[in-house]
Design a protein around this motif. Structure first.
Motif, PDB file in Angstrom:
ATOM      1  N   UNK A 185       0.838  -1.209   0.000  1.00 19.15           N
ATOM      2  CA  UNK A 185       0.000   0.000   0.000  1.00 19.15           C
ATOM      3  C   UNK A 185       0.867   1.251   0.000  1.00 19.15           C
ATOM      4  N   UNK A 186       1.869   1.291   0.870  1.00 19.68           N
ATOM      5  CA  UNK A 186       2.741   2.463   0.951  1.00 19.68           C
ATOM      6  C   UNK A 186       3.480   2.680  -0.364  1.00 19.68           C
ATOM      7  N   UNK A 187       3.986   1.624  -0.958  1.00 18.04           N
ATOM      8  CA  UNK A 187       4.713   1.764  -2.224  1.00 18.04           C
ATOM      9  C   UNK A 187       3.786   2.238  -3.341  1.00 18.04           C
ATOM     10  N   UNK A 188       2.570   1.715  -3.373  1.00 19.69           N
ATOM     11  CA  UNK A 188       1.603   2.151  -4.392  1.00 19.69           C
ATOM     12  C   UNK A 188       1.258   3.628  -4.235  1.00 19.69           C
ATOM     13  N   UNK A 189       1.014   4.042  -3.000  1.00 21.49           N
ATOM     14  CA  UNK A 189       0.686   5.444  -2.741  1.00 21.49           C
ATOM     15  C   UNK A 189       1.895   6.324  -3.027  1.00 21.49           C
ATOM     16  N   UNK A 190       3.078   5.872  -2.661  1.00 19.35           N
ATOM     17  CA  UNK A 190       4.305   6.650  -2.905  1.00 19.35           C
ATOM     18  C   UNK A 190       4.535   6.906  -4.385  1.00 19.35           C
ATOM     19  N   UNK A 191       4.256   5.907  -5.207  1.00 16.87           N
ATOM     20  CA  UNK A 191       4.456   6.071  -6.650  1.00 16.87           C
ATOM     21  C   UNK A 191       3.405   6.978  -7.274  1.00 16.87           C
ATOM     22  N   UNK A 192       2.221   6.998  -6.682  1.00 14.10           N
ATOM     23  CA  UNK A 192       1.140   7.828  -7.231  1.00 14.10           C
ATOM     24  C   UNK A 192       1.245   9.278  -6.773  1.00 14.10           C
ATOM     25  N   UNK A 193       1.489   9.464  -5.477  1.00 16.03           N
ATOM     26  CA  UNK A 193       1.597  10.805  -4.895  1.00 16.03           C
ATOM     27  C   UNK A 193       3.021  10.996  -4.402  1.00 16.03           C
ATOM     28  N   UNK A 194       3.722  11.884  -5.003  1.00 14.17           N
ATOM     29  CA  UNK A 194       5.137  12.089  -4.663  1.00 14.17           C
ATOM     30  C   UNK A 194       5.252  13.090  -3.521  1.00 14.17           C
ATOM     31  N   UNK A 195       4.871  12.631  -2.334  1.00 10.86           N
ATOM     32  CA  UNK A 195       4.930  13.462  -1.129  1.00 10.86           C
ATOM     33  C   UNK A 195       6.074  12.976  -0.247  1.00 10.86           C
ATOM     34  N   UNK A 196       6.750  13.887   0.441  1.00 11.22           N
ATOM     35  CA  UNK A 196       7.859  13.490   1.325  1.00 11.22           C
ATOM     36  C   UNK A 196       7.436  12.513   2.423  1.00 11.22           C
ATOM     37  N   UNK A 197       6.200  12.634   2.926  1.00 17.30           N
ATOM     38  CA  UNK A 197       5.733  11.739   3.976  1.00 17.30           C
ATOM     39  C   UNK A 197       5.781  10.286   3.518  1.00 17.30           C
ATOM     40  N   UNK A 198       5.296  10.027   2.302  1.00 18.10           N
ATOM     41  CA  UNK A 198       5.266   8.656   1.800  1.00 18.10           C
ATOM     42  C   UNK A 198       6.665   8.150   1.471  1.00 18.10           C
ATOM     43  N   UNK A 199       7.557   9.037   1.065  1.00 17.91           N
ATOM     44  CA  UNK A 199       8.953   8.662   0.836  1.00 17.91           C
ATOM     45  C   UNK A 199       9.594   8.203   2.152  1.00 17.91           C
ATOM     46  N   UNK A 200       9.380   8.979   3.222  1.00 19.39           N
ATOM     47  CA  UNK A 200       9.945   8.623   4.532  1.00 19.39           C
ATOM     48  C   UNK A 200       9.331   7.337   5.071  1.00 19.39           C
ATOM     49  N   UNK A 201       8.032   7.168   4.873  1.00 19.76           N
ATOM     50  CA  UNK A 201       7.362   5.955   5.340  1.00 19.76           C
ATOM     51  C   UNK A 201       7.897   4.729   4.605  1.00 19.76           C
ATOM     52  N   UNK A 202       8.101   4.852   3.317  1.00 15.62           N
ATOM     53  CA  UNK A 202       8.656   3.754   2.527  1.00 15.62           C
ATOM     54  C   UNK A 202      10.073   3.410   2.993  1.00 15.62           C
ATOM     55  N   UNK A 203      10.869   4.434   3.263  1.00 16.87           N
ATOM     56  CA  UNK A 203      12.236   4.190   3.733  1.00 16.87           C
ATOM     57  C   UNK A 203      12.227   3.542   5.116  1.00 16.87           C
ATOM     58  N   UNK A 204      11.279   3.935   5.965  1.00 18.29           N
ATOM     59  CA  UNK A 204      11.184   3.334   7.294  1.00 18.29           C
ATOM     60  C   UNK A 204      10.840   1.850   7.195  1.00 18.29           C
ATOM     61  N   UNK A 205       9.939   1.497   6.281  1.00 14.72           N
ATOM     62  CA  UNK A 205       9.593   0.088   6.105  1.00 14.72           C
ATOM     63  C   UNK A 205      10.751  -0.711   5.524  1.00 14.72           C
ATOM     64  N   UNK A 206      11.549  -0.064   4.686  1.00 20.14           N
ATOM     65  CA  UNK A 206      12.693  -0.737   4.071  1.00 20.14           C
ATOM     66  C   UNK A 206      13.883  -0.878   5.014  1.00 20.14           C
ATOM     67  N   UNK A 207      13.867  -0.171   6.126  1.00 20.27           N
ATOM     68  CA  UNK A 207      15.041  -0.204   7.001  1.00 20.27           C
ATOM     69  C   UNK A 207      15.239  -1.575   7.662  1.00 20.27           C
TER      70      UNK A 207
END
Length: 112
Positions: free
Chosen positions: A18-40
């Motif tokens: 879900x986070x990756x799908x939203x990140x690709x659709x809406x290029x907002x810094x919040x979703x970028x940080x959330x994606x990086x947090x999940x990838x950590x």
């Protein structure tokens, strides 16, 4: 124990999708940080076993795609969650055994 580990793995992977799908659709810094947090979590696990650098080199050389990296991260995450569940389950089993042994040994009737 296995059911909880499986449920946590599924929830983590669904959240990642879900986070990756939203990140690709809406290029907002919040979703970028959330994606990086999940990838950590998988990234740190791969660094721990010295597999992150070869994965990074494969990605930058084009031998593995974004989807391939996501699959690797997903598999590593599932493995880490299952490993943690097994370790916690083993610790709880040892503690339960020790408690059972202590209560049986301390309150037994005297023999003799």
């Amino acid at each position: 124990m296995w059911g909880n580990a499986f449920l946590l793995s599924v929830l983590y992977l669904l959240t990642g999708i879900v986070v990756e799908s939203v990140r690709r659709r809406y290029h907002k810094p919040f979703f970028e940080r959330l994606s990086m947090a999940l990838d950590s979590l998988p990234a740190r696990a791969l660094e721990l076993v010295r597999a992150m650098e070869p994965l990074r080199e494969a990605y930058f050389s084009g031998r593995i795609t974004d989807l391939g990296v996501r699959v690797v991260f997903g598999l590593v995450t599932v493995a880490v969650i299952f490993l943690l569940a097994v370790v916690v389950g083993a610790i709880m089993a040892v503690l339960r055994w020790a408690l059972m042994r202590a209560t049986r040994g301390g309150h037994g009737s005297p023999r003799g």
